[in-house]
Design an enzyme around this catalytic site. Structure first.
Site, short mmCIF file in Angstrom:
data_model
loop_
_atom_site.label_atom_id
_atom_site.label_comp_id
_atom_site.label_asym_id
_atom_site.label_seq_id
_atom_site.Cartn_x
_atom_site.Cartn_y
_atom_site.Cartn_z
N ARG A 68 4.05 54.39 7.89
CA ARG A 68 3.74 53.04 8.35
C ARG A 68 5.01 52.21 8.45
NH1 ARG A 68 6.12 50.84 4.37
NH2 ARG A 68 5.48 51.27 2.25
N GLY A 69 4.92 51.08 9.14
CA GLY A 69 6.07 50.21 9.25
C GLY A 69 6.44 49.59 7.91
N GLY A 70 7.68 49.15 7.80
CA GLY A 70 8.11 48.44 6.60
C GLY A 70 8.93 49.30 5.66
N THR A 73 6.55 49.51 -0.72
CA THR A 73 5.33 48.80 -1.11
C THR A 73 4.80 49.39 -2.40
OG1 THR A 73 4.75 48.32 1.19
CG2 THR A 73 2.99 48.12 -0.45
N HIS A 75 1.95 50.04 -5.15
CA HIS A 75 0.50 50.13 -5.31
C HIS A 75 0.20 50.39 -6.78
CE1 HIS A 75 -0.24 50.22 -1.01
NE2 HIS A 75 0.59 51.22 -0.88
N SER A 137 1.34 42.33 1.22
CA SER A 137 2.20 43.13 2.09
C SER A 137 1.36 43.75 3.20
CB SER A 137 2.91 44.23 1.30
OG SER A 137 3.77 43.68 0.32
N GLY A 139 1.54 46.72 6.38
CA GLY A 139 2.25 47.81 7.04
C GLY A 139 1.26 48.71 7.75
N GLY A 150 -2.48 49.50 6.15
CA GLY A 150 -3.11 48.19 6.19
C GLY A 150 -2.37 47.16 5.37
N CYS A 168 12.48 45.59 1.39
CA CYS A 168 13.63 45.53 2.29
C CYS A 168 13.98 44.08 2.59
CB CYS A 168 13.30 46.26 3.58
SG CYS A 168 13.16 48.05 3.39
#
Length: 206
Positions: A68-70, A73, A75, A137, A139, A150, A168
């Site tokens: 995914r983008g980004g 992240t 979790h 967030s 992504g 998501g 980032c």
């Protein structure tokens, strides 16, 4: 029509397999738009941007490479994860990825508003911010305009865990939870607000 599936705690790898399967089914119109609501055990997902820039979380975090983008992240417990496996471009203001991100941001902002929490956008990064800190967030990854991955909302995450992960372009402690900011709200109330604020059509499931 949106099929809502609340799945409880799901291993990240299992969630990824499910998303890929549902994405293929949505592309072929075997299923309607489907929203997965769940929680993961602690893991930091590492997107292409973070890999390209050599950005990693501290050594005591498990990691998982994702498409995914980004960037990074976090979790883990106390975080609501929402995966909209949606076919985009069928409604207004969905002509680009940027418009879709804006639409999701507004979805979360509207949900927080129902809980008397002022969510905002911030020039530093996409997502939703509260009191100058990032609590959501976003992504996504697309195939034929059907999304995987998501967004997340940090409600009452373990102290110091999400805060130690620098996204980032962001410093540590920029991302945090609603509880750490002093908001007393439980995860079920946030989930319900997200469902109430969703403007993508009628929902099914529970």
């Amino acid at each position: 029509m949106v099929d809502i599936r609340e799945l409880g705690v799901v291993q990240y790898e299992d969630g990824l397999k499910l998303m890929k399967s549902l994405q293929a089914q949505r592309i072929s119109d075997e299923i309607p738009d489907t929203l997965l609501i769940l929680e993961h055990q602690e893991v930091v997902t590492v997107g292409p941007r973070a890999r390209n820039d050599g950005i990693r979380p501290p050594e005591d975090y498990s990691t998982q490479a994702v498409d995914r983008g980004g960037g990074l992240t976090w979790h883990g417990p106390g975080q609501i994860v929402c995966y909209p496996v949606f076919k985009w471009g069928l409604r207004e203001q969905e002509a680009s990825v940027a418009e879709i991100i804006t639409k999701i941001e507004q979805w979360v902002i509207d949900a927080l508003g129902m809980l008397n929490i002022n969510g905002e956008r911030d020039h530093r990064m996409q997502g939703v911010w509260v009191d100058g800190h990032k609590i959501c967030s976003i992504g996504l990854s697309f195939l034929r305009w059907v999304s995987r991955h998501g967004f997340t909302v940090n409600v009452n995450t373990p102290p110091g865990r999400v805060e130690a992960v620098a996204g980032c372009g962001l410093t540590a402690d920029t991302t945090t939870s609603l509880e750490n900011l002093g908001y007393e709200v439980d995860a079920q109330a946030v989930k319900q607000a997200l469902l109430d604020a969703m403007q993508f059509g009628p929902v099914t499931g529970s």
